[in-house]
Design a protein around this motif. Sequence first.
Motif, PDB file in Angstrom:
ATOM      1  N   THR A   1       0.856  -1.181   0.000  1.00 24.00           N
ATOM      2  CA  THR A   1       0.000   0.000   0.000  1.00 24.00           C
ATOM      3  C   THR A   1       0.895   1.235   0.000  1.00 24.00           C
ATOM      4  OG1 THR A   1      -0.069  -0.092   2.411  1.00 24.00           O
ATOM      5  CG2 THR A   1      -1.890  -1.140   1.225  1.00 24.00           C
ATOM      6  N   GLU A   2       0.295   2.410  -0.063  1.00 25.17           N
ATOM      7  CA  GLU A   2       1.069   3.646  -0.100  1.00 25.17           C
ATOM      8  C   GLU A   2       1.810   3.889   1.212  1.00 25.17           C
ATOM      9  OE1 GLU A   2       0.282   8.459  -0.380  1.00 25.17           O
ATOM     10  OE2 GLU A   2      -1.350   7.110  -0.882  1.00 25.17           O
ATOM     11  N   PHE A   3       1.160   3.514   2.336  1.00 25.65           N
ATOM     12  CA  PHE A   3       1.769   3.729   3.651  1.00 25.65           C
ATOM     13  C   PHE A   3       1.207   2.740   4.657  1.00 25.65           C
ATOM     14  CE2 PHE A   3      -2.031   6.373   3.564  1.00 25.65           C
ATOM     15  CZ  PHE A   3      -2.638   6.064   4.781  1.00 25.65           C
ATOM     16  N   ILE A   4       1.838   2.684   5.829  1.00 25.57           N
ATOM     17  CA  ILE A   4       1.346   1.908   6.968  1.00 25.57           C
ATOM     18  C   ILE A   4       1.464   2.821   8.184  1.00 25.57           C
ATOM     19  CG2 ILE A   4       3.617   0.839   7.360  1.00 25.57           C
ATOM     20  CD1 ILE A   4       2.126  -1.671   8.359  1.00 25.57           C
ATOM     21  N   ARG A   5       0.474   2.776   9.055  1.00 18.78           N
ATOM     22  CA  ARG A   5       0.535   3.608  10.263  1.00 18.78           C
ATOM     23  C   ARG A   5       1.613   3.077  11.209  1.00 18.78           C
ATOM     24  NH1 ARG A   5      -5.048   5.245  12.799  1.00 18.78           N
ATOM     25  NH2 ARG A   5      -3.913   4.251  14.481  1.00 18.78           N
ATOM     26  N   LEU A   6       2.213   3.975  11.952  1.00 16.86           N
ATOM     27  CA  LEU A   6       3.308   3.611  12.851  1.00 16.86           C
ATOM     28  C   LEU A   6       2.903   2.517  13.831  1.00 16.86           C
ATOM     29  CD1 LEU A   6       6.139   4.004  13.978  1.00 16.86           C
ATOM     30  CD2 LEU A   6       5.280   5.964  15.278  1.00 16.86           C
ATOM     31  N   ASP A   7       1.730   2.642  14.459  1.00 15.98           N
ATOM     32  CA  ASP A   7       1.325   1.616  15.427  1.00 15.98           C
ATOM     33  C   ASP A   7       1.136   0.256  14.754  1.00 15.98           C
ATOM     34  OD1 ASP A   7      -1.006   2.436  14.113  1.00 15.98           O
ATOM     35  OD2 ASP A   7      -2.196   2.645  15.935  1.00 15.98           O
TER      36      ASP A   7
END
Length: 72
Positions: free
Chosen positions: A10-16
């Motif tokens: 995906t474009e990004f992943i959340r830090l948590d």
Amino acid sequence: MKKEQIAIDTEFIRLDALLKFGGALDTGGQAKLVIQDGLVKVNGEICTMRGKKMRPGDRAEYDSVIYEVCQV
């Protein structure tokens, strides 16, 4: 220092989510707490935003492990 590569499609992943997916912590709740307590660095700086968008090339450091985001 140990290094883990976390591949995302995906474009990004959340830090948590990155910390949970990388095996640093068992739950998102634990990840939220260590981030809020200032125990996680993103690209060398302490980050307290659990929803921080981590994109390929970004690095998170927690408990002497570096989690580097890469694209599948």
